[in-house]
Design an enzyme around this catalytic site. Structure first.
Site, PDB file in Angstrom:
ATOM      1  N   HIS A  67       0.823  -1.211   0.000  1.00  0.00           N
ATOM      2  CA  HIS A  67       0.000   0.000   0.000  1.00  0.00           C
ATOM      3  C   HIS A  67       0.854   1.257   0.000  1.00  0.00           C
ATOM      4  O   HIS A  67       0.533   2.243  -0.663  1.00  0.00           O
ATOM      5  CB  HIS A  67      -0.919   0.000   1.229  1.00  0.00           C
ATOM      6  N   CYS A  68       1.979   1.210   0.718  1.00  0.00           N
ATOM      7  CA  CYS A  68       2.759   2.427   0.953  1.00  0.00           C
ATOM      8  C   CYS A  68       3.317   3.047  -0.320  1.00  0.00           C
ATOM      9  O   CYS A  68       3.302   4.270  -0.462  1.00  0.00           O
ATOM     10  CB  CYS A  68       3.921   2.121   1.902  1.00  0.00           C
ATOM     11  N   ILE A  69       3.841   2.225  -1.224  1.00  0.00           N
ATOM     12  CA  ILE A  69       4.545   2.792  -2.377  1.00  0.00           C
ATOM     13  C   ILE A  69       3.647   2.960  -3.602  1.00  0.00           C
ATOM     14  O   ILE A  69       3.666   4.020  -4.224  1.00  0.00           O
ATOM     15  CB  ILE A  69       5.800   1.956  -2.714  1.00  0.00           C
TER      16      ILE A  69
END
Length: 260
Positions: free
Chosen positions: A90-92
């Site tokens: 999800h973060c990148i």
């Protein structure tokens, strides 16, 4: 950590200070979120850069992984990032675009973020094209009717997390071109229902049977789990498309291995 009043930051510091080695308070919740986004965006942009370099160097007959290993010997001014088949989690792949969306309120374009997203999102297509070319050159056949074994379905190694995994896009692209795809992942026994790839839900991982590997036209390493027997994989496979440099890190070299 960030909070918008002294009491909240004190409580947050007491909670997280009991769990982690040390905390880093900042002036507000907005600043704390900007810190998280900045770190995510930094990785997204630098991964996009090495993905683009991978394509350029491959065309020149240069191994991008060897280049990165040599470049990271410099003791300052360089931080290694590594190419791959696309971004997961999800973060990148997702979080940087929160800032893109918010920036539009201020009539600001986020060109670096959006270009990085375009490059990273194109990696599954690049990998599938490289696999197709390699099959044609080495076996004289196309993807239609080919049997492909994918190694790893999780978005990163040694976990069962499949969020936004590029492996799903790889499966869909291969099957759109007529290939039949099985996968083996020691951490994911069955593909769960996902937001974008519902048609793949319920597909099970095959059992690890070394003798069966030779029955596939190609093996595609999408996730480089440490507990995969890469030596046996290369020995048994007809063709290995390695998107993670997993074989080289396991000490394996073979004309069967194609980096993608």
């Amino acid at each position: 950590m960030g909070a918008d009043d002294p009491t909240s930051i004190k409580l947050a510091n007491a909670l997280y200070g009991a769990i982690v080695t040390h905390t880093i308070p900042v002036s507000s919740m907005k600043t704390a979120e900007a810190v998280k986004l900045t770190e995510n965006i930094f990785r997204a942009v630098n991964i996009a850069l090495v993905n683009e370099l991978k394509i350029i160097y491959d065309a020149m007959g240069i191994d991008v992984w060897e280049v990165i290993e040599a470049a990271k010997s410099k003791p300052f001014g360089f931080m290694p990032f590594y190419p791959g088949p696309g971004l997961g989690g999800h973060c990148i792949p997702i979080d940087p675009f929160y800032l893109t969306w918010k920036a539009r309120e201020f009539e600001i374009s986020t060109r670096f973020i959006e270009l990085a997203g375009e490059i990273n999102a194109a990696m599954p297509n690049y990998v599938v094209d490289k696999l197709a070319r390699s099959l044609d050159e080495r076996a004289g056949r196309g993807l239609r009717g080919a049997k492909i074994l994918m190694i790893g379905i999780a978005y990163k190694k040694n976990v069962e997390d499949i969020r936004e995994s590029p492996a799903f896009k790889l499966i869909e692209l291969l099957e759109e071109r007529g290939a039949a795809v099985d996968f083996f992942d020691p951490y994911v026994q069955k593909i769960p229902l996902t937001r974008k790839h519902a048609a793949l839900a319920g597909r099970p991982s095959i059992a690890w049977e070394p003798k069966a590997i030779g029955g596939y036209d190609a093996v595609l390493i999408a996730t480089d789990h440490d507990n995969i027997d890469y030596r046996t994989l290369v020995e048994q496979a007809s063709l290995v498309i390695d998107t993670r440099n997993a074989c080289a890190r396991a000490g394996m070299t073979s004309p069967k291995i194609v980096k993608a």
